[in-house]
Design an enzyme around this catalytic site. Sequence first.
Site, PDB file in Angstrom:
ATOM      1  N   ASP A 106      -2.496  -3.480  12.599  1.00  0.00           N
ATOM      2  CA  ASP A 106      -1.829  -3.911  11.366  1.00  0.00           C
ATOM      3  C   ASP A 106      -1.595  -5.425  11.444  1.00  0.00           C
ATOM      4  O   ASP A 106      -0.774  -5.895  12.240  1.00  0.00           O
ATOM      5  CB  ASP A 106      -0.499  -3.160  11.205  1.00  0.00           C
ATOM      6  CG  ASP A 106       0.125  -3.449   9.860  1.00  0.00           C
ATOM      7  OD1 ASP A 106       0.403  -4.636   9.562  1.00  0.00           O
ATOM      8  OD2 ASP A 106       0.311  -2.506   9.063  1.00  0.00           O
ATOM      9  N   ASP A 144       2.084  -6.658  10.845  1.00  0.00           N
ATOM     10  CA  ASP A 144       2.976  -6.367  11.982  1.00  0.00           C
ATOM     11  C   ASP A 144       2.659  -7.262  13.164  1.00  0.00           C
ATOM     12  O   ASP A 144       3.558  -7.731  13.856  1.00  0.00           O
ATOM     13  CB  ASP A 144       2.828  -4.896  12.408  1.00  0.00           C
ATOM     14  CG  ASP A 144       3.597  -3.967  11.479  1.00  0.00           C
ATOM     15  OD1 ASP A 144       4.528  -4.458  10.782  1.00  0.00           O
ATOM     16  OD2 ASP A 144       3.267  -2.777  11.441  1.00  0.00           O
ATOM     17  N   THR A 170      -0.965   7.488  -0.982  1.00  0.00           N
ATOM     18  CA  THR A 170      -2.186   7.403  -1.795  1.00  0.00           C
ATOM     19  C   THR A 170      -3.074   6.231  -1.376  1.00  0.00           C
ATOM     20  O   THR A 170      -4.233   6.163  -1.783  1.00  0.00           O
ATOM     21  CB  THR A 170      -1.821   7.202  -3.275  1.00  0.00           C
ATOM     22  OG1 THR A 170      -1.101   5.953  -3.372  1.00  0.00           O
ATOM     23  CG2 THR A 170      -0.951   8.324  -3.800  1.00  0.00           C
ATOM     24  N   ARG A 186       0.853  -1.191   0.000  1.00  0.00           N
ATOM     25  CA  ARG A 186       0.000   0.000   0.000  1.00  0.00           C
ATOM     26  C   ARG A 186       0.879   1.228   0.000  1.00  0.00           C
ATOM     27  O   ARG A 186       1.669   1.416   0.920  1.00  0.00           O
ATOM     28  CB  ARG A 186      -0.831   0.040   1.286  1.00  0.00           C
ATOM     29  CG  ARG A 186      -2.101  -0.680   1.212  1.00  0.00           C
ATOM     30  CD  ARG A 186      -3.156  -0.086   2.076  1.00  0.00           C
ATOM     31  NE  ARG A 186      -2.872  -0.035   3.507  1.00  0.00           N
ATOM     32  CZ  ARG A 186      -3.779   0.312   4.391  1.00  0.00           C
ATOM     33  NH1 ARG A 186      -4.981   0.646   3.997  1.00  0.00           N
ATOM     34  NH2 ARG A 186      -3.495   0.333   5.662  1.00  0.00           N
TER      35      ARG A 186
HETATM   36  N1  URA Z   1      -4.438  -3.465   6.961  1.00  0.00           N
HETATM   37  C1  URA Z   1      -4.251  -3.859   8.255  1.00  0.00           C
HETATM   38  O1  URA Z   1      -3.351  -4.635   8.550  1.00  0.00           O
HETATM   39  N2  URA Z   1      -5.109  -3.375   9.183  1.00  0.00           N
HETATM   40  C2  URA Z   1      -6.110  -2.530   8.897  1.00  0.00           C
HETATM   41  O2  URA Z   1      -6.850  -2.139   9.803  1.00  0.00           O
HETATM   42  C3  URA Z   1      -6.273  -2.139   7.555  1.00  0.00           C
HETATM   43  C4  URA Z   1      -5.418  -2.629   6.608  1.00  0.00           C
END
Ligand code: URA
Length: 210
Positions: free
Chosen positions: A201, A204, A109, A105
């Site tokens: 995330d 992570d 953007t 990502r």
């Molecule tokens: N990606 C993630 O890991 N967590 C989110 O909340 C959105 C996208």
Amino acid sequence: MQNNVHVIDHPLVQHKLSLMRNKEASTNSFRRLLNELSMLMAYEVTRDVPMQEVDIETPMEQARVKVIDGKKLVFVSILRAGTGILDGMLSVVPGARVGHIGLYRDPKTLTAVEYYFKMPEKMAERDVIVVDPMLATGNSAIAAVERLKELSPKSIKFVCLLTCPEGVRAMQQSHPDVPIYTAAIDRELNDHGYILPGLGDAGDRMFGTK
Ligand code: URA
């Protein structure tokens, strides 16, 4: 169930998801729970996969029995977070083929940028299940499915752990033919593209990178 969205509300799935949402969950337990949840989700998403009949011998007699042709099934993992779901799914469908799409990502953007694409041969003969834990903006999922459609697979399904109304809407606008399987549709997306209340995330948390 919204149109073409399957929320897997089985208590085992919901319980494990709740444990994963807790910010105190360790990397180890987050990964283990994701693995277990993915097995349970595999059960739902493979409910209608084609079966074939084969002749075998039981200890008693000859019998014609049904089996899944795992090789016809391709799990496509969107790197890197898709790996967590892929592992669980492969433990219940070990014969499945695996494809990988590397997308990140762009933090400014939030659009998906492709850096890797590797699929098994003869995709036109295969049913595809795309996996990525979080369907948030939908950009990665939409880009992944667009790319896969160039190979004309027999069918495409999308599996995530969590999504939100914005992600579902975006995905359904671009790919109304692709069913979404998820454990929950959360309240909303924040300005940074994170799902609320969500679980943070996913990459992570499963790899311990933050
Ligand atoms: N990606 C993630 O890991 N967590 C989110 O909340 C959105 C996208």
